[in-house]
Design a protein around this motif. Structure first.
Motif, PDB file in Angstrom:
ATOM      1  N   UNK A   1       0.818  -1.216   0.000  1.00  0.00           N
ATOM      2  CA  UNK A   1       0.000   0.000   0.000  1.00  0.00           C
ATOM      3  C   UNK A   1       0.855   1.271   0.000  1.00  0.00           C
ATOM      4  N   UNK A   2       1.863   1.339   0.871  1.00  0.00           N
ATOM      5  CA  UNK A   2       2.701   2.540   0.965  1.00  0.00           C
ATOM      6  C   UNK A   2       3.483   2.779  -0.322  1.00  0.00           C
ATOM      7  N   UNK A   3       3.996   1.709  -0.919  1.00  0.00           N
ATOM      8  CA  UNK A   3       4.761   1.836  -2.160  1.00  0.00           C
ATOM      9  C   UNK A   3       3.854   2.292  -3.303  1.00  0.00           C
ATOM     10  N   UNK A   4       2.651   1.752  -3.359  1.00  0.00           N
ATOM     11  CA  UNK A   4       1.699   2.150  -4.396  1.00  0.00           C
ATOM     12  C   UNK A   4       1.297   3.610  -4.224  1.00  0.00           C
ATOM     13  N   UNK A   5       1.074   4.042  -2.993  1.00  0.00           N
ATOM     14  CA  UNK A   5       0.723   5.442  -2.736  1.00  0.00           C
ATOM     15  C   UNK A   5       1.865   6.367  -3.130  1.00  0.00           C
ATOM     16  N   UNK A   6       3.097   5.964  -2.845  1.00  0.00           N
ATOM     17  CA  UNK A   6       4.263   6.768  -3.231  1.00  0.00           C
ATOM     18  C   UNK A   6       4.366   6.889  -4.740  1.00  0.00           C
ATOM     19  N   UNK A   7       4.112   5.777  -5.444  1.00  0.00           N
ATOM     20  CA  UNK A   7       4.166   5.796  -6.904  1.00  0.00           C
ATOM     21  C   UNK A   7       3.147   6.782  -7.469  1.00  0.00           C
ATOM     22  N   UNK A   8       1.950   6.789  -6.923  1.00  0.00           N
ATOM     23  CA  UNK A   8       0.924   7.732  -7.381  1.00  0.00           C
ATOM     24  C   UNK A   8       1.380   9.163  -7.156  1.00  0.00           C
ATOM     25  N   UNK A   9       1.976   9.452  -6.014  1.00  0.00           N
ATOM     26  CA  UNK A   9       2.419  10.813  -5.705  1.00  0.00           C
ATOM     27  C   UNK A   9       3.620  11.229  -6.543  1.00  0.00           C
ATOM     28  N   UNK A  10       4.432  10.267  -6.993  1.00  0.00           N
ATOM     29  CA  UNK A  10       5.611  10.562  -7.813  1.00  0.00           C
ATOM     30  C   UNK A  10       5.296  10.566  -9.308  1.00  0.00           C
ATOM     31  N   UNK A  11       4.034  10.454  -9.670  1.00  0.00           N
ATOM     32  CA  UNK A  11       3.646  10.357 -11.075  1.00  0.00           C
ATOM     33  C   UNK A  11       2.855  11.595 -11.503  1.00  0.00           C
ATOM     34  N   UNK A  12       3.166  12.102 -12.692  1.00  0.00           N
ATOM     35  CA  UNK A  12       2.409  13.218 -13.267  1.00  0.00           C
ATOM     36  C   UNK A  12       2.083  12.912 -14.721  1.00  0.00           C
ATOM     37  N   UNK A  13       0.982  13.475 -15.203  1.00  0.00           N
ATOM     38  CA  UNK A  13       0.625  13.330 -16.612  1.00  0.00           C
ATOM     39  C   UNK A  13       1.487  14.264 -17.445  1.00  0.00           C
ATOM     40  N   UNK A  14       1.789  13.844 -18.665  1.00  0.00           N
ATOM     41  CA  UNK A  14       2.455  14.706 -19.644  1.00  0.00           C
ATOM     42  C   UNK A  14       1.353  15.186 -20.582  1.00  0.00           C
ATOM     43  N   UNK A  15       1.191  16.502 -20.652  1.00  0.00           N
ATOM     44  CA  UNK A  15       0.102  17.092 -21.428  1.00  0.00           C
ATOM     45  C   UNK A  15       0.695  17.959 -22.527  1.00  0.00           C
ATOM     46  N   UNK A  16       0.142  17.841 -23.759  1.00  0.00           N
ATOM     47  CA  UNK A  16       0.637  18.669 -24.857  1.00  0.00           C
ATOM     48  C   UNK A  16       0.022  20.070 -24.809  1.00  0.00           C
ATOM     49  N   UNK A  17       0.350  20.907 -25.774  1.00  0.00           N
ATOM     50  CA  UNK A  17      -0.121  22.298 -25.805  1.00  0.00           C
ATOM     51  C   UNK A  17      -1.636  22.407 -25.872  1.00  0.00           C
ATOM     52  N   UNK A  18      -2.297  21.387 -26.419  1.00  0.00           N
ATOM     53  CA  UNK A  18      -3.752  21.410 -26.553  1.00  0.00           C
ATOM     54  C   UNK A  18      -4.474  20.821 -25.346  1.00  0.00           C
ATOM     55  N   UNK A  19      -3.715  20.435 -24.323  1.00  0.00           N
ATOM     56  CA  UNK A  19      -4.315  19.864 -23.125  1.00  0.00           C
ATOM     57  C   UNK A  19      -4.572  18.371 -23.201  1.00  0.00           C
ATOM     58  N   UNK A  20      -4.097  17.722 -24.264  1.00  0.00           N
ATOM     59  CA  UNK A  20      -4.278  16.280 -24.426  1.00  0.00           C
ATOM     60  C   UNK A  20      -3.178  15.536 -23.669  1.00  0.00           C
ATOM     61  N   UNK A  21      -3.567  14.530 -22.902  1.00  0.00           N
ATOM     62  CA  UNK A  21      -2.594  13.712 -22.170  1.00  0.00           C
ATOM     63  C   UNK A  21      -1.869  12.819 -23.165  1.00  0.00           C
ATOM     64  N   UNK A  22      -0.548  12.961 -23.234  1.00  0.00           N
ATOM     65  CA  UNK A  22       0.245  12.189 -24.191  1.00  0.00           C
ATOM     66  C   UNK A  22       1.162  11.171 -23.515  1.00  0.00           C
TER      67      UNK A  22
END
Length: 112
Positions: free
Chosen positions: A44-65
């Motif tokens: 659980x703790x490792x999974x929660x850390x992974x979520x907090x260390x993750x961000x979406x990469x979004x292009x100029x149009x706001x699309x998640x790439x």
């Protein structure tokens, strides 16, 4: 069909980036057997850390790439990371956002 997933690793900042083309992604039931063999269990703790260390990469149009994982060597095998394509990220892309929404809750339910 072109590449569906491109994996890049910034060794200096220990950040892995995974880029995908949502229009080309297809779900294939036949590869589920191979996926089960490579399964890694997170507590659980490792999974929660992974979520907090993750961000979406979004292009100029706001699309998640794609998405980016900070502290990548904490979650992924270093040999796997070293086999990824090398990437040098700008200073702007090496910072986790200070405020990050990981879920919205209303009346006891998580809203997408």
């Amino acid at each position: 069909m072109g590449d569906i997933l491109k994996v890049c690793y910034d060794r200096v900042h220990d950040i892995v980036s995974l880029y995908f083309d949502m229009e080309e992604v297809e779900v294939s039931v036949s590869c589920s057997e191979n996926i089960n063999e490579m399964k890694r269990d997170y507590d659980f703790d490792e999974a929660a850390s992974l979520i907090l260390d993750m961000v979406d990469i979004v292009d100029k149009n706001g699309k998640c790439i794609g998405f980016r994982v900070f502290n990548a060597s904490k979650y992924y095998d270093i040999n796997l990371l070293n086999s990824a394509e090398e990437e040098v990220l700008s200073e702007e892309n090496t910072k986790l956002p200070e405020d990050k929404v990981i879920a919205r809750v209303s009346k006891g339910q998580i809203i997408p």
